[in-house]
Design a protein around this motif. Structure first.
Motif, PDB file in Angstrom:
ATOM      1  N   GLU A 218       0.810  -1.224   0.000  1.00  0.00           N
ATOM      2  CA  GLU A 218       0.000   0.000   0.000  1.00  0.00           C
ATOM      3  C   GLU A 218       0.844   1.275   0.000  1.00  0.00           C
ATOM      4  OE1 GLU A 218      -4.289   0.056   1.618  1.00  0.00           O
ATOM      5  OE2 GLU A 218      -3.081  -0.847   3.207  1.00  0.00           O
ATOM      6  N   PRO A 219       1.820   1.427   0.896  1.00  0.00           N
ATOM      7  CA  PRO A 219       2.626   2.657   0.853  1.00  0.00           C
ATOM      8  C   PRO A 219       3.423   2.811  -0.443  1.00  0.00           C
ATOM      9  CG  PRO A 219       2.916   1.520   2.950  1.00  0.00           C
ATOM     10  CD  PRO A 219       2.197   0.575   2.047  1.00  0.00           C
ATOM     11  N   ARG A 220       3.833   1.712  -1.036  1.00  0.00           N
ATOM     12  CA  ARG A 220       4.565   1.803  -2.305  1.00  0.00           C
ATOM     13  C   ARG A 220       3.684   2.394  -3.398  1.00  0.00           C
ATOM     14  NH1 ARG A 220       7.373  -4.183  -2.099  1.00  0.00           N
ATOM     15  NH2 ARG A 220       9.277  -3.606  -0.973  1.00  0.00           N
ATOM     16  N   PHE A 221       2.457   1.879  -3.533  1.00  0.00           N
ATOM     17  CA  PHE A 221       1.547   2.426  -4.538  1.00  0.00           C
ATOM     18  C   PHE A 221       1.219   3.887  -4.237  1.00  0.00           C
ATOM     19  CE2 PHE A 221       0.678  -1.985  -5.717  1.00  0.00           C
ATOM     20  CZ  PHE A 221       0.440  -1.873  -7.077  1.00  0.00           C
ATOM     21  N   ALA A 222       0.893   4.175  -2.984  1.00  0.00           N
ATOM     22  CA  ALA A 222       0.483   5.530  -2.618  1.00  0.00           C
ATOM     23  C   ALA A 222       1.594   6.540  -2.864  1.00  0.00           C
ATOM     24  CB  ALA A 222       0.050   5.566  -1.154  1.00  0.00           C
ATOM     25  N   GLU A 223       2.806   6.191  -2.468  1.00  0.00           N
ATOM     26  CA  GLU A 223       3.929   7.111  -2.628  1.00  0.00           C
ATOM     27  C   GLU A 223       4.324   7.253  -4.092  1.00  0.00           C
ATOM     28  OE1 GLU A 223       7.144   9.686  -1.978  1.00  0.00           O
ATOM     29  OE2 GLU A 223       5.353   9.198  -0.786  1.00  0.00           O
TER      30      GLU A 223
ATOM     31  N   ALA B   9      -8.006  -1.562  -0.060  1.00  0.00           N
ATOM     32  CA  ALA B   9      -6.540  -1.530  -0.100  1.00  0.00           C
ATOM     33  C   ALA B   9      -6.044  -0.690  -1.268  1.00  0.00           C
ATOM     34  CB  ALA B   9      -5.984  -2.945  -0.198  1.00  0.00           C
ATOM     35  N   ALA B  10      -4.984   0.050  -1.036  1.00  0.00           N
ATOM     36  CA  ALA B  10      -4.406   0.921  -2.069  1.00  0.00           C
ATOM     37  C   ALA B  10      -3.460   0.133  -2.962  1.00  0.00           C
ATOM     38  CB  ALA B  10      -3.673   2.087  -1.408  1.00  0.00           C
ATOM     39  N   VAL B  11      -4.021  -0.850  -3.676  1.00  0.00           N
ATOM     40  CA  VAL B  11      -3.229  -1.713  -4.550  1.00  0.00           C
ATOM     41  C   VAL B  11      -3.958  -1.869  -5.884  1.00  0.00           C
ATOM     42  CG1 VAL B  11      -2.038  -2.949  -2.696  1.00  0.00           C
ATOM     43  CG2 VAL B  11      -4.284  -3.747  -3.465  1.00  0.00           C
ATOM     44  N   ALA B  12      -3.380  -2.689  -6.779  1.00  0.00           N
ATOM     45  CA  ALA B  12      -3.883  -2.774  -8.153  1.00  0.00           C
ATOM     46  C   ALA B  12      -4.932  -3.855  -8.364  1.00  0.00           C
ATOM     47  CB  ALA B  12      -2.700  -3.027  -9.098  1.00  0.00           C
ATOM     48  N   ASP B  13      -5.185  -4.711  -7.384  1.00  0.00           N
ATOM     49  CA  ASP B  13      -5.953  -5.927  -7.631  1.00  0.00           C
ATOM     50  C   ASP B  13      -7.389  -5.677  -8.075  1.00  0.00           C
ATOM     51  OD1 ASP B  13      -4.129  -8.325  -6.591  1.00  0.00           O
ATOM     52  OD2 ASP B  13      -3.833  -6.596  -5.299  1.00  0.00           O
ATOM     53  N   MET B  14      -8.054  -4.688  -7.487  1.00  0.00           N
ATOM     54  CA  MET B  14      -9.456  -4.477  -7.848  1.00  0.00           C
ATOM     55  C   MET B  14      -9.612  -3.967  -9.278  1.00  0.00           C
ATOM     56  SD  MET B  14     -11.939  -5.464  -6.196  1.00  0.00           S
ATOM     57  CE  MET B  14     -11.913  -6.531  -4.770  1.00  0.00           C
TER      58      MET B  14
ATOM     59  N   TYR C 264       7.973   6.292  -9.800  1.00  0.00           N
ATOM     60  CA  TYR C 264       9.136   6.283  -8.905  1.00  0.00           C
ATOM     61  C   TYR C 264       8.652   6.030  -7.479  1.00  0.00           C
ATOM     62  CZ  TYR C 264      12.031   8.404 -12.562  1.00  0.00           C
ATOM     63  OH  TYR C 264      12.728   8.649 -13.723  1.00  0.00           O
ATOM     64  N   PHE C 265       9.534   5.422  -6.695  1.00  0.00           N
ATOM     65  CA  PHE C 265       9.308   5.317  -5.262  1.00  0.00           C
ATOM     66  C   PHE C 265      10.586   5.724  -4.547  1.00  0.00           C
ATOM     67  CE2 PHE C 265       9.750   3.100  -1.227  1.00  0.00           C
ATOM     68  CZ  PHE C 265       8.582   3.486  -0.592  1.00  0.00           C
TER      69      PHE C 265
ATOM     70  N   THR D 196      -3.175   1.959 -11.891  1.00  0.00           N
ATOM     71  CA  THR D 196      -3.539   2.230 -10.501  1.00  0.00           C
ATOM     72  C   THR D 196      -2.959   3.552 -10.033  1.00  0.00           C
ATOM     73  OG1 THR D 196      -3.600  -0.143 -10.057  1.00  0.00           O
ATOM     74  CG2 THR D 196      -3.468   1.318  -8.149  1.00  0.00           C
ATOM     75  N   TYR D 197      -1.739   3.860 -10.445  1.00  0.00           N
ATOM     76  CA  TYR D 197      -1.130   5.147 -10.078  1.00  0.00           C
ATOM     77  C   TYR D 197      -1.938   6.299 -10.662  1.00  0.00           C
ATOM     78  CZ  TYR D 197       2.838   1.965  -9.402  1.00  0.00           C
ATOM     79  OH  TYR D 197       3.650   0.925  -9.026  1.00  0.00           O
ATOM     80  N   TRP D 198      -2.371   6.148 -11.908  1.00  0.00           N
ATOM     81  CA  TRP D 198      -3.174   7.214 -12.527  1.00  0.00           C
ATOM     82  C   TRP D 198      -4.472   7.437 -11.742  1.00  0.00           C
ATOM     83  CZ3 TRP D 198      -2.696   4.846 -18.120  1.00  0.00           C
ATOM     84  CH2 TRP D 198      -1.406   5.079 -18.594  1.00  0.00           C
ATOM     85  N   ALA D 199      -5.107   6.341 -11.335  1.00  0.00           N
ATOM     86  CA  ALA D 199      -6.348   6.472 -10.570  1.00  0.00           C
ATOM     87  C   ALA D 199      -6.092   7.157  -9.232  1.00  0.00           C
ATOM     88  CB  ALA D 199      -6.973   5.091 -10.351  1.00  0.00           C
ATOM     89  N   GLN D 200      -4.989   6.827  -8.577  1.00  0.00           N
ATOM     90  CA  GLN D 200      -4.673   7.456  -7.298  1.00  0.00           C
ATOM     91  C   GLN D 200      -4.309   8.931  -7.486  1.00  0.00           C
ATOM     92  OE1 GLN D 200      -1.658   4.704  -5.817  1.00  0.00           O
ATOM     93  NE2 GLN D 200      -3.139   3.795  -4.401  1.00  0.00           N
ATOM     94  N   VAL D 201      -3.613   9.262  -8.557  1.00  0.00           N
ATOM     95  CA  VAL D 201      -3.301  10.662  -8.837  1.00  0.00           C
ATOM     96  C   VAL D 201      -4.593  11.466  -8.973  1.00  0.00           C
ATOM     97  CG1 VAL D 201      -2.431  12.223 -10.624  1.00  0.00           C
ATOM     98  CG2 VAL D 201      -1.023  10.297  -9.866  1.00  0.00           C
TER      99      VAL D 201
END
Length: 530
Positions: free
Chosen positions: A49-54, A160-165, A69-70, A82-87
Motif C-alpha cells: 500500500e505505501p509503495r503504490f500511494a507514494e 486496499a491501495a493496490v492494483a488488484d481491484m 518512482y518510489f 492504478t497510479y493514474w487512478a490514485q493521482v
C-alpha cells in the motif's frame, strides 16, 4: 432484498428504464459506501500500500505520468493504471490514506455493477422473455453482485491501495464481453433482420479488447486470461462465426496498440528496464521462483503447495465458500444441464474460474488474493444454480446481512484500535510539528515503505529516505552532517548510541508490529532540529 418486477402490472419502456437506472444506482452507491466505510481509520499497510500511494504522489512531483518512482528510484513492478487512478483521487481528496484507497473502492463497486448487469443477461437466448424469467435474471445478477461484494477477500482488497481491484474489474468486463460475442442475444425477429445485432456485436468487440488492454495496464499479462477462456469454450461451441465475431488478430493488435501508447514511451525512458524488470522479474520470476518468501523454491514444497488456492478459497470466499461443495455437487450430478445454451453459460464460467486457479496454482509465488479475478465468475455460478434450483433465498439474506454487519463493525469500530500497532504512523504523528521540508532522514533495521509515505507528506519532509539503510555504525556520522535531519532505529540501539541527547535534540518512541517481517518492534526517532 434485490430488484422486484411485478409481472401482473405491465410497465412501458420508459418506466422499465427508470427502474433499471434506479437499481443500478442503488447497487453502485451501496457497494461504494460499504467499501469506503472505515478506510481512513487504519494506516497504510506495509509493504504494497505505501509503495503504490507514494509512487502516485511522486508522479505528481516528477510531473512524469509514464514511469513511476518510489523514494526517487524507479518502481517498475507494476504498470501505471492504478497510479493514474490514485493521482486523480489525490487531486480531489488530497494526498492521504483515504485518497490512496478510494480508487479500489470505486473499482470494486464497478465490478459489482458489471456482475449485476452480466448476471441479468445469463438467461439462454432461447428462453422466453416473460416477466417471471426476467425476475429470475435480475435476481441472479443481484445476488451474484452481493456474493462478490460480501466475500472476505473482496472486503479486504476493495479497501486496499493496490492494483488488484482494477485487474478484477477489467478481467470481469473482458469475460462478460467474450460471453456476449460467443452467444449474441437478439431480442426479436426484427433485430435479427436489421443491423442492430451487428452493431451490438461490434460494441462487445471493442469492450473485450479494451478491457484486455486496461487490464494489462492494471497488473500485466495475467489480465489476458479471458483469451484462454474464450479459446477453451470453443471446445463446447460448434459455431463457425466465432472467428468472424472476435477477429482475433485484429483485436490482439488493437490491444497491443493501446498498451503501446504507454509502453513504448516507458521502454524508451527506462532504456528497456520496464520490460526486463516488470515482465522478466515480476512475471517470469514469480512464475518460476518464490518472490519475497511467498511460495516455495524446492520441488517437494512446490508440489505440496499445488492445492494452495483450493484450500485458501475456503477463507478467501467466506462466507459463501461453505456453499461451494453444494455447488460442485450440482455441477457434477446434473450433466443434462450442460446441454444447450444454459449449459454453455455454466461451462464458460467454470472455464474462466478454472483457468485462473490452474495458472496461479502452477506459478511458484503464491498469495491468497491472486485468484480474486475468479470470484465474479464463482459468484455468478453460485447465484445461477441457487436461483435455478429454486432454493430458499433466506440463507443468502441472513449470510449477507450478518457478514455486512460484521465487516462494518470491524471497519468502523475495531480497525481504529489497530492504528497503534503501526510504528511509522505513530512516530509521524508524534514528531510532525518538528518536521521541516529541508530535512533528510534515514533508518536502521526498519526500512519499510510506510516511512517514506508518512514522513514525506506535502506539509512535512520533501527529502528522501537514505538508501541503502543506515548501518548502526553510521548513525552518528549521518546525524552530525550539516542541516536538520532525523533517524529511526531500534530503541535499544538508540540507547547505546545516545545515552544522553544533546540539549536541543528530540526523541520519540513507538511500539508496534512490522507486518512485512511478522515481528514486534520498538522504535525511536532521534531528531536534530538544525
Amino acid at each position: 432484498m434485490g430488484p422486484r418486477l411485478k409481472s401482473a402490472t405491465p410497465i412501458n419502456h420508459e418506466q422499465a428504464t427508470k427502474v433499471g437506472v434506479r437499481n443500478y444506482a442503488l447497487l453502485f452507491f451501496g457497494c461504494l459506501l460499504f467499501h469506503l466505510a472505515g478506510i481512513w481509520s487504519l494506516p497504510l499497510i506495509d509493504r504494497d500500500e505505501p509503495r503504490f500511494a507514494e509512487a502516485s504522489r511522486e508522479m505528481i512531483e516528477h510531473r512524469d505520468y509514464i514511469v513511476p518512482y518510489f523514494n526517487n528510484h524507479l518502481r517498475l513492478d507494476k504498470p501505471p493504471l492504478t497510479y493514474w487512478a490514485q493521482v486523480a483521487s489525490y487531486k480531489v481528496f488530497g494526498e492521504n490514506d483515504f485518497a490512496a484507497r478510494f480508487p479500489s473502492a470505486i473499482a470494486a463497486a464497478l465490478t459489482a455493477l458489471s456482475i449485476f448487469a452480466w448476471g441479468s443477461r445469463l438467461r439462454s437466448p432461447r428462453q422466453p422473455s416473460a416477466s417471471p424469467a426476467r425476475m429470475d435474471d435480475e435476481r441472479v445478477g443481484f445476488w451474484a453482485a452481493i456474493i462478490f461484494t460480501l466475500s472476505l477477500q473482496t472486503f479486504l482488497h476493495a479497501k486496499a491501495a493496490v492494483a488488484d481491484m482494477w485487474l478484477v474489474l477489467f478481467v470481469t468486463l473482458a469475460h462478460w464481453a467474450g460471453f456476449e460475442l460467443i452467444w449474441p442475444r437478439p431480442t426479436s425477429a426484427e433485430h435479427r433482420t436489421s443491423n442492430i445485432e451487428h452493431r451490438t456485436s461490434n460494441s462487445w468487440w471493442w469492450i473485450f479488447y479494451l478491457a484486455l488492454a486496461f487490464g494489462f495496464l492494471a497488473k500485466g499479462p495475467i489480465a489476458w486470461t479471458p483469451l484462454l477462456t474464450v479459446g477453451s469454450i470453443t471446445l463446447f461451441v460448434r459455431e463457425t462465426q466465432l472467428g468472424t465475431r472476435f477477429k482475433f488478430v485484429r483485436g490482439i493488435l488493437f490491444t497491443l496498440a493501446v498498451v503501446a501508447l504507454w509502453g513504448i514511451p516507458a521502454l524508451i525512458q527506462t532504456h528497456g528496464e520496464f520490460f526486463t524488470i516488470g515482465i522478466g522479474r515480476h512475471v517470469i520470476g514469480r512464475s518460476f521462483g518464490a518472490m519475497e518468501g511467498h511460495g516455495a523454491n524446492s520441488l517437494g514444497a512446490y508440489l505440496l503447495l499445488l492445492p494452495f488456492y483450493f484450500v485458501t478459497i475456503l477463507v478467501s470466499f467466506f462466507p459463501w465458500s461453505i456453499k461451494l461443495p453444494w455447488l460442485a455437487k450440482q455441477l457434477w450430478r446434473k450433466p443434462e444441464a450442460a446441454v444447450g445454451d444454459r449449459g454453455y453459460n455454466d461451462n464458460y464460467l467454470i472455464a474462466g474460474a478454472g483457468i485462473i486457479f490452474i495458472i496461479f496454482s502452477l506459478i511458484k509465488t503464491k498469495l491468497p488474493h491472486y485468484t480474486l479475478p475468479a470470484f465474479p465468475l464463482l459468484s455468478l455460478l453460485l447465484a445461477r444454480r441457487w436461483i435455478d434450483n429454486e432454493m430458499p433465498i433466506a440463507f443468502f439474506k441472513k449470510s449477507a446481512l450478518t457478514f455486512a454487519v460484521v465487516c462494518l463493525v470491524i471497519a468502523l469500530f475495531i480497525a481504529p484500535f489497530g492504528a497503534r500497532f503501526f510504528p511509522a504512523w505513530q512516530l509521524y504523528r508524534q514528531s510532525r510539528e518538528y518536521l521541516r521540508p529541508e530535512m533528510q532522514f534515514g533508518a536502521v533495521d526498519y526500512n519499510e515503505p510506510s516511512l517514506v509515505w508518512y514522513f514525506r507528506s506535502p506539509e512535512s519532509v520533501r527529502g528522501w529516505l537514505a538508501t541503502p539503510a543506515l548501518h548502526p555504525t553510521n548513525v552518528q556520522r549521518f546525524l552530525e552532517q550539516t542541516g536538520p535531519r532525523f533517524v529511526i532505529l531500534p530503541t535499544d540501539l538508540a540507547a547505546k548510541i545516545y545515552p544522553a541527547l544533546p540539549n536541543d535534540w528530540k526523541d520519540f518512541r513507538a511500539r508496534g508490529f512490522n507486518i512485512a517481517k511478522g515481528k514486534r518492534v520498538e522504535l525511536t526517532l532521534i531528531l536534530k532540529p538544525d
